[in-house]
Each structure stands twice: as structure tokens, then as C-alpha cells.
Design a protein around this motif. Structure first.
Motif, PDB file in Angstrom:
ATOM      1  N   ILE A 192     -10.665   0.037 -17.030  1.00 39.88           N
ATOM      2  CA  ILE A 192      -9.385  -0.538 -16.597  1.00 39.88           C
ATOM      3  C   ILE A 192      -9.032  -0.041 -15.201  1.00 39.88           C
ATOM      4  O   ILE A 192      -8.641  -0.826 -14.336  1.00 39.88           O
ATOM      5  CB  ILE A 192      -8.273  -0.227 -17.620  1.00 39.88           C
ATOM      6  CG1 ILE A 192      -8.515  -1.022 -18.905  1.00 39.88           C
ATOM      7  CG2 ILE A 192      -6.895  -0.539 -17.042  1.00 39.88           C
ATOM      8  CD1 ILE A 192      -7.600  -0.655 -20.053  1.00 39.88           C
ATOM      9  N   ASN A 193      -9.186   1.258 -14.959  1.00 39.78           N
ATOM     10  CA  ASN A 193      -8.879   1.801 -13.631  1.00 39.78           C
ATOM     11  C   ASN A 193      -9.757   1.182 -12.548  1.00 39.78           C
ATOM     12  O   ASN A 193      -9.276   0.823 -11.479  1.00 39.78           O
ATOM     13  CB  ASN A 193      -9.017   3.318 -13.618  1.00 39.78           C
ATOM     14  CG  ASN A 193      -7.833   4.005 -14.236  1.00 39.78           C
ATOM     15  OD1 ASN A 193      -6.752   3.446 -14.340  1.00 39.78           O
ATOM     16  ND2 ASN A 193      -8.040   5.231 -14.680  1.00 39.78           N
ATOM     17  N   HIS A 194     -11.043   1.060 -12.825  1.00 34.39           N
ATOM     18  CA  HIS A 194     -11.965   0.510 -11.838  1.00 34.39           C
ATOM     19  C   HIS A 194     -11.747  -0.983 -11.603  1.00 34.39           C
ATOM     20  O   HIS A 194     -12.058  -1.488 -10.530  1.00 34.39           O
ATOM     21  CB  HIS A 194     -13.421   0.745 -12.258  1.00 34.39           C
ATOM     22  CG  HIS A 194     -13.913   2.114 -11.983  1.00 34.39           C
ATOM     23  ND1 HIS A 194     -14.288   2.547 -10.733  1.00 34.39           N
ATOM     24  CD2 HIS A 194     -14.085   3.182 -12.805  1.00 34.39           C
ATOM     25  CE1 HIS A 194     -14.669   3.800 -10.786  1.00 34.39           C
ATOM     26  NE2 HIS A 194     -14.552   4.212 -12.039  1.00 34.39           N
ATOM     27  N   MET A 195     -11.229  -1.658 -12.605  1.00 36.37           N
ATOM     28  CA  MET A 195     -11.102  -3.115 -12.534  1.00 36.37           C
ATOM     29  C   MET A 195      -9.675  -3.580 -12.264  1.00 36.37           C
ATOM     30  O   MET A 195      -9.391  -4.780 -12.332  1.00 36.37           O
ATOM     31  CB  MET A 195     -11.607  -3.736 -13.850  1.00 36.37           C
ATOM     32  CG  MET A 195     -13.078  -3.496 -14.130  1.00 36.37           C
ATOM     33  SD  MET A 195     -14.173  -4.355 -12.983  1.00 36.37           S
ATOM     34  CE  MET A 195     -13.871  -6.059 -13.445  1.00 36.37           C
ATOM     35  N   ALA A 248      -0.673   4.174  -9.509  1.00 39.37           N
ATOM     36  CA  ALA A 248      -1.586   3.024  -9.634  1.00 39.37           C
ATOM     37  C   ALA A 248      -2.354   2.775  -8.339  1.00 39.37           C
ATOM     38  O   ALA A 248      -3.584   2.665  -8.345  1.00 39.37           O
ATOM     39  CB  ALA A 248      -0.803   1.774 -10.028  1.00 39.37           C
ATOM     40  N   PHE A 249      -1.638   2.684  -7.237  1.00 36.22           N
ATOM     41  CA  PHE A 249      -2.311   2.402  -5.975  1.00 36.22           C
ATOM     42  C   PHE A 249      -3.035   3.627  -5.439  1.00 36.22           C
ATOM     43  O   PHE A 249      -3.998   3.495  -4.691  1.00 36.22           O
ATOM     44  CB  PHE A 249      -1.328   1.834  -4.947  1.00 36.22           C
ATOM     45  CG  PHE A 249      -1.008   0.391  -5.180  1.00 36.22           C
ATOM     46  CD1 PHE A 249      -1.902  -0.602  -4.806  1.00 36.22           C
ATOM     47  CD2 PHE A 249       0.170   0.014  -5.797  1.00 36.22           C
ATOM     48  CE1 PHE A 249      -1.625  -1.938  -5.035  1.00 36.22           C
ATOM     49  CE2 PHE A 249       0.463  -1.324  -6.030  1.00 36.22           C
ATOM     50  CZ  PHE A 249      -0.436  -2.297  -5.646  1.00 36.22           C
ATOM     51  N   GLY A 250      -2.606   4.814  -5.860  1.00 36.12           N
ATOM     52  CA  GLY A 250      -3.310   6.030  -5.461  1.00 36.12           C
ATOM     53  C   GLY A 250      -4.721   6.068  -6.012  1.00 36.12           C
ATOM     54  O   GLY A 250      -5.668   6.456  -5.314  1.00 36.12           O
ATOM     55  N   HIS A 251      -4.885   5.639  -7.275  1.00 34.61           N
ATOM     56  CA  HIS A 251      -6.229   5.571  -7.867  1.00 34.61           C
ATOM     57  C   HIS A 251      -7.103   4.579  -7.095  1.00 34.61           C
ATOM     58  O   HIS A 251      -8.268   4.865  -6.804  1.00 34.61           O
ATOM     59  CB  HIS A 251      -6.166   5.150  -9.340  1.00 34.61           C
ATOM     60  CG  HIS A 251      -5.588   6.177 -10.251  1.00 34.61           C
ATOM     61  ND1 HIS A 251      -6.124   7.435 -10.409  1.00 34.61           N
ATOM     62  CD2 HIS A 251      -4.513   6.135 -11.069  1.00 34.61           C
ATOM     63  CE1 HIS A 251      -5.412   8.122 -11.263  1.00 34.61           C
ATOM     64  NE2 HIS A 251      -4.415   7.358 -11.692  1.00 34.61           N
ATOM     65  N   LEU A 252      -6.538   3.429  -6.767  1.00 33.14           N
ATOM     66  CA  LEU A 252      -7.297   2.433  -6.000  1.00 33.14           C
ATOM     67  C   LEU A 252      -7.679   2.984  -4.628  1.00 33.14           C
ATOM     68  O   LEU A 252      -8.823   2.851  -4.194  1.00 33.14           O
ATOM     69  CB  LEU A 252      -6.467   1.151  -5.820  1.00 33.14           C
ATOM     70  CG  LEU A 252      -6.288   0.271  -7.037  1.00 33.14           C
ATOM     71  CD1 LEU A 252      -5.252  -0.807  -6.768  1.00 33.14           C
ATOM     72  CD2 LEU A 252      -7.611  -0.361  -7.424  1.00 33.14           C
ATOM     73  N   ALA A 253      -6.705   3.580  -3.952  1.00 31.03           N
ATOM     74  CA  ALA A 253      -6.948   4.099  -2.595  1.00 31.03           C
ATOM     75  C   ALA A 253      -8.042   5.170  -2.621  1.00 31.03           C
ATOM     76  O   ALA A 253      -8.896   5.213  -1.729  1.00 31.03           O
ATOM     77  CB  ALA A 253      -5.663   4.661  -2.004  1.00 31.03           C
ATOM     78  N   GLU A 254      -8.021   6.020  -3.633  1.00 34.37           N
ATOM     79  CA  GLU A 254      -9.023   7.083  -3.725  1.00 34.37           C
ATOM     80  C   GLU A 254     -10.421   6.506  -3.948  1.00 34.37           C
ATOM     81  O   GLU A 254     -11.393   6.955  -3.336  1.00 34.37           O
ATOM     82  CB  GLU A 254      -8.666   8.068  -4.847  1.00 34.37           C
ATOM     83  CG  GLU A 254      -9.559   9.273  -4.908  1.00 34.37           C
ATOM     84  CD  GLU A 254      -9.605  10.082  -3.613  1.00 34.37           C
ATOM     85  OE1 GLU A 254     -10.694  10.598  -3.290  1.00 34.37           O
ATOM     86  OE2 GLU A 254      -8.575  10.190  -2.931  1.00 34.37           O
ATOM     87  N   GLN A 288      -5.763  -1.616   7.483  1.00 31.82           N
ATOM     88  CA  GLN A 288      -4.674  -2.588   7.381  1.00 31.82           C
ATOM     89  C   GLN A 288      -4.059  -2.535   5.978  1.00 31.82           C
ATOM     90  O   GLN A 288      -2.838  -2.563   5.818  1.00 31.82           O
ATOM     91  CB  GLN A 288      -5.189  -3.985   7.684  1.00 31.82           C
ATOM     92  CG  GLN A 288      -4.137  -5.065   7.598  1.00 31.82           C
ATOM     93  CD  GLN A 288      -4.720  -6.454   7.862  1.00 31.82           C
ATOM     94  OE1 GLN A 288      -5.810  -6.593   8.412  1.00 31.82           O
ATOM     95  NE2 GLN A 288      -3.994  -7.469   7.455  1.00 31.82           N
ATOM     96  N   TRP A 289      -4.898  -2.444   4.946  1.00 27.98           N
ATOM     97  CA  TRP A 289      -4.420  -2.368   3.568  1.00 27.98           C
ATOM     98  C   TRP A 289      -3.562  -1.122   3.365  1.00 27.98           C
ATOM     99  O   TRP A 289      -2.499  -1.195   2.733  1.00 27.98           O
ATOM    100  CB  TRP A 289      -5.615  -2.371   2.609  1.00 27.98           C
ATOM    101  CG  TRP A 289      -5.238  -2.294   1.163  1.00 27.98           C
ATOM    102  CD1 TRP A 289      -4.774  -3.310   0.384  1.00 27.98           C
ATOM    103  CD2 TRP A 289      -5.291  -1.143   0.315  1.00 27.98           C
ATOM    104  NE1 TRP A 289      -4.543  -2.864  -0.906  1.00 27.98           N
ATOM    105  CE2 TRP A 289      -4.853  -1.534  -0.960  1.00 27.98           C
ATOM    106  CE3 TRP A 289      -5.676   0.178   0.516  1.00 27.98           C
ATOM    107  CZ2 TRP A 289      -4.783  -0.655  -2.032  1.00 27.98           C
ATOM    108  CZ3 TRP A 289      -5.611   1.058  -0.553  1.00 27.98           C
ATOM    109  CH2 TRP A 289      -5.168   0.635  -1.807  1.00 27.98           C
ATOM    110  N   LEU A 290      -4.005   0.011   3.904  1.00 32.48           N
ATOM    111  CA  LEU A 290      -3.221   1.245   3.774  1.00 32.48           C
ATOM    112  C   LEU A 290      -1.856   1.100   4.448  1.00 32.48           C
ATOM    113  O   LEU A 290      -0.840   1.539   3.904  1.00 32.48           O
ATOM    114  CB  LEU A 290      -3.990   2.437   4.364  1.00 32.48           C
ATOM    115  CG  LEU A 290      -5.209   2.896   3.566  1.00 32.48           C
ATOM    116  CD1 LEU A 290      -6.019   3.922   4.367  1.00 32.48           C
ATOM    117  CD2 LEU A 290      -4.798   3.461   2.212  1.00 32.48           C
ATOM    118  N   ALA A 291      -1.838   0.457   5.619  1.00 33.91           N
ATOM    119  CA  ALA A 291      -0.560   0.232   6.327  1.00 33.91           C
ATOM    120  C   ALA A 291       0.339  -0.707   5.519  1.00 33.91           C
ATOM    121  O   ALA A 291       1.555  -0.476   5.403  1.00 33.91           O
ATOM    122  CB  ALA A 291      -0.818  -0.338   7.719  1.00 33.91           C
TER     123      ALA A 291
END
Length: 178
Positions: free
Chosen positions: A30-33, A165-171, A137-140
């Protein structure tokens, strides 16, 4: 149906990559997807039962992901209480921005994974540089999204969930880009 087939194929491909990496735990999948949730939703609401089953037969990884997400959603609905119960719902603008952030995160993950899977990032340096630009750009845009939520008075708990949620994606994207 071709658009739904394309989306299902992308989901299937990523699920195959996770299987090849021995990622089998539901929570990890779920986290990866997470970036594929909007694509899965499009398929769910845009296809008939017969079309959905045809995609499931054609793309077993897609079917597995859909099944995992359906079970997770059902388990979430059946909880007597959730830590986010009572939090204000996002505005339509924030829902759209969050969806776009998820889609871009999925694009970044798929892009980096594809180049990593090819064996050498140097061969694709121009494309990798473009992914790097898209990543910045995504991070901004993510920071802008969070700032916008804060400016509209989002509750601290809401911001915690967004950060998690977005922290997991960003990492994960950072690790793939590294």
C-alpha cells in the motif's frame, strides 16, 4: 477502455517490480503503491463490472492491487473509530491538488524505477535530469500545498497526516533518485 488498460498495465508492472523485490507485506505494498490510488479509482468508477474483470484477468498484478485496496478500504470503513474522524474534509481545490501530487509522485517513482531497472542511469542522463527537475518541482508544489492548507486553517492533525503520507512518498522518491 484503452486508457483503462494502459493504467492497469502500469499498476501491474509496478506490482511485478514489488514482487521481484520480495515486497509482499500488505502495508508495504500500500505504501509503495499510494501514487496509483487515483488511477485505480478512475478504473473502478469508469469501467463496468465486466470490463473490470477483463482487466483483472489480463493484468494479475492490477487485480492483486485492487483486491488489497478493496480489503484495506473495507477494514477502514469497519473500524469503530479512526484517528482522523471529525477532521474537516478538503476543499475541492485541495482534493485536486492532492490528486495531482499523487499522480506526479507515481510518475517519478515509475520513471526512476524504469531507469534503475535498465541497469545504468548514465545512458539516460538527459531523462534522469528531467526527472530531477520534475522532482524538485514536485517538492515545491508539495510545500505550496501544505502552506495553502495552513493558510486556510487546517487542523494540526490534518497536517500531520499529510506530512506522514507524502513524507513516505518523498523518501522513496529520494532513495530512487539517489
Amino acid at each position: 477502455m484503452n486508457d483503462f488498460r494502459r493504467l492497469a498495465a502500469k499498476i501491474d508492472q509496478h506490482m511485478q517490480q514489488l514482487a521481484a523485490q520480495n515486497t509482499r507485506e500488505t502495508h508495504a505494498i500500500i505504501n509503495h503503491m499510494m501514487g496509483y490510488v487515483p488511477d485505480l479509482h478512475k478504473i473502478w468508477v469508469g469501467t463496468s463490472d465486466q470490463q473490470f474483470m477483463a482487466l483483472s484477468r489480463e493484468y494479475p498484478g492490477f487485480y492483486r492491487y485492487a483486491h488489497i485496496m478493496e480489503e484495506a478500504s473495507e477494514a477502514e470503513r469497519n473500524k469503530t473509530s479512526r484517528p482522523y474522524d471529525g477532521l474537516a474534509e478538503f476543499s475541492e481545490e485541495h482534493k485536486q491538488r492532492a490528486t495531482q501530487l499523487l499522480l506526479t509522485a507515481a510518475t517519478l517513482e515509475r520513471g526512476y524505477q524504469a531507469f534503475r531497472g535498465s541497469g545504468s542511469l548514465q545512458v539516460f542522463q538527459q531523462q534522469v535530469n528531467e526527472l530531477g527537475r520534475l522532482h524538485r518541482q514536485w517538492l515545491a508544489e508539495l510545500d505550496s500545498f501544505k502552506d495553502s492548507l495552513r493558510a486556510q486553517g487546517a487542523e494540526a492533525k490534518t497536517l500531520e497526516y499529510i506530512n506522514e503520507a507524502f513524507g513516505h512518498l518523498a523518501e522513496r522518491i529520494k532513495q530512487l533518485a539517489g
